[in-house]
Design an enzyme around this catalytic site. Structure first.
Site, mmCIF file in Angstrom:
data_model
loop_
_atom_site.group_PDB
_atom_site.id
_atom_site.type_symbol
_atom_site.label_atom_id
_atom_site.label_comp_id
_atom_site.label_asym_id
_atom_site.label_seq_id
_atom_site.Cartn_x
_atom_site.Cartn_y
_atom_site.Cartn_z
ATOM 1 N N THR A 8 23.380 39.056 45.813
ATOM 2 C CA THR A 8 23.228 40.243 46.646
ATOM 3 C C THR A 8 23.856 41.485 46.012
ATOM 4 O O THR A 8 23.216 42.546 45.967
ATOM 5 C CB THR A 8 23.815 39.989 48.053
ATOM 6 O OG1 THR A 8 23.103 38.890 48.636
ATOM 7 C CG2 THR A 8 23.701 41.209 48.940
ATOM 8 N N ALA A 39 31.116 33.469 42.740
ATOM 9 C CA ALA A 39 31.908 32.464 43.436
ATOM 10 C C ALA A 39 30.986 31.537 44.213
ATOM 11 O O ALA A 39 29.915 31.946 44.655
ATOM 12 C CB ALA A 39 32.907 33.122 44.388
ATOM 13 N N HIS A 134 54.688 36.490 41.774
ATOM 14 C CA HIS A 134 55.229 35.157 42.035
ATOM 15 C C HIS A 134 55.660 35.040 43.483
ATOM 16 O O HIS A 134 56.256 35.976 44.005
ATOM 17 C CB HIS A 134 56.420 34.906 41.112
ATOM 18 C CG HIS A 134 56.999 33.547 41.262
ATOM 19 N ND1 HIS A 134 56.396 32.427 40.761
ATOM 20 C CD2 HIS A 134 58.125 33.129 41.888
ATOM 21 C CE1 HIS A 134 57.128 31.366 41.049
ATOM 22 N NE2 HIS A 134 58.188 31.766 41.741
#
Length: 149
Positions: A8, A39, A134
């Protein structure tokens, strides 16, 4: 079948390119089909951008591969044994990162950001010089130091 990437966001970019060409030719730019982040929203999610190791080898690159497999920190106090996989494909001659691949939580989100780095031509050294957030899974992409092959 359209013969191009069937996503898309790619169709939107193609539509914008046509509109610019027709109505604002001074703003026209062709669609760049290189390094499109993608993805698969499965369980676990998969994210990928750039060349796979196989594609890089087929195109004649000498590659270095950096991989990490680990159990996400949020799962360490649970019974869940799910692992995350991250992989960088690097051109051994130029140090340019050719591909980033991930299977694990938030893969789509992480790969989207790495798509910018690949589009910009980032090198492995630039990944190494980037300070990671982190504790996150994403920091693993900037702490991979030893090639697995």
């Amino acid at each position: 079948m359209i013969g191009r990437v069937q996503l898309t966001p790619v169709a939107l970019a193609e539509g914008m390119a046509v509109a610019r060409r027709l109505f604002k030719p001074e703003q026209y730019r062709p669609v760049d089909y290189q390094n499109i982040p993608t993805a698969v929203f499965s369980q676990p999610p998969i994210g990928t951008v750039g060349l796979t190791e196989e594609q890089a080898l087929e195109q004649g690159y000498q590659v270095q591969i950096f991989e990490s497999r680990f159990r996400p920190m949020k799962l360490t106090l649970t019974e869940v044994q799910e692992k995350t996989l991250m992989k960088l494909v690097v051109d051994a001659d130029t140090d340019r990162v050719l591909g980033c691949h991930m299977v694990g939580p938030d893969a789509g989100e992480i790969i989207q950001g790495l798509g910018i780095a690949l589009k910009a031509g980032a090198t492995k050294q630039q990944f190494d010089e980037t300070i990671g957030v982190h504790p996150t899974a994403a920091e693993e992409f900037v702490t991979l130091r030893t090639p697995s092959r």
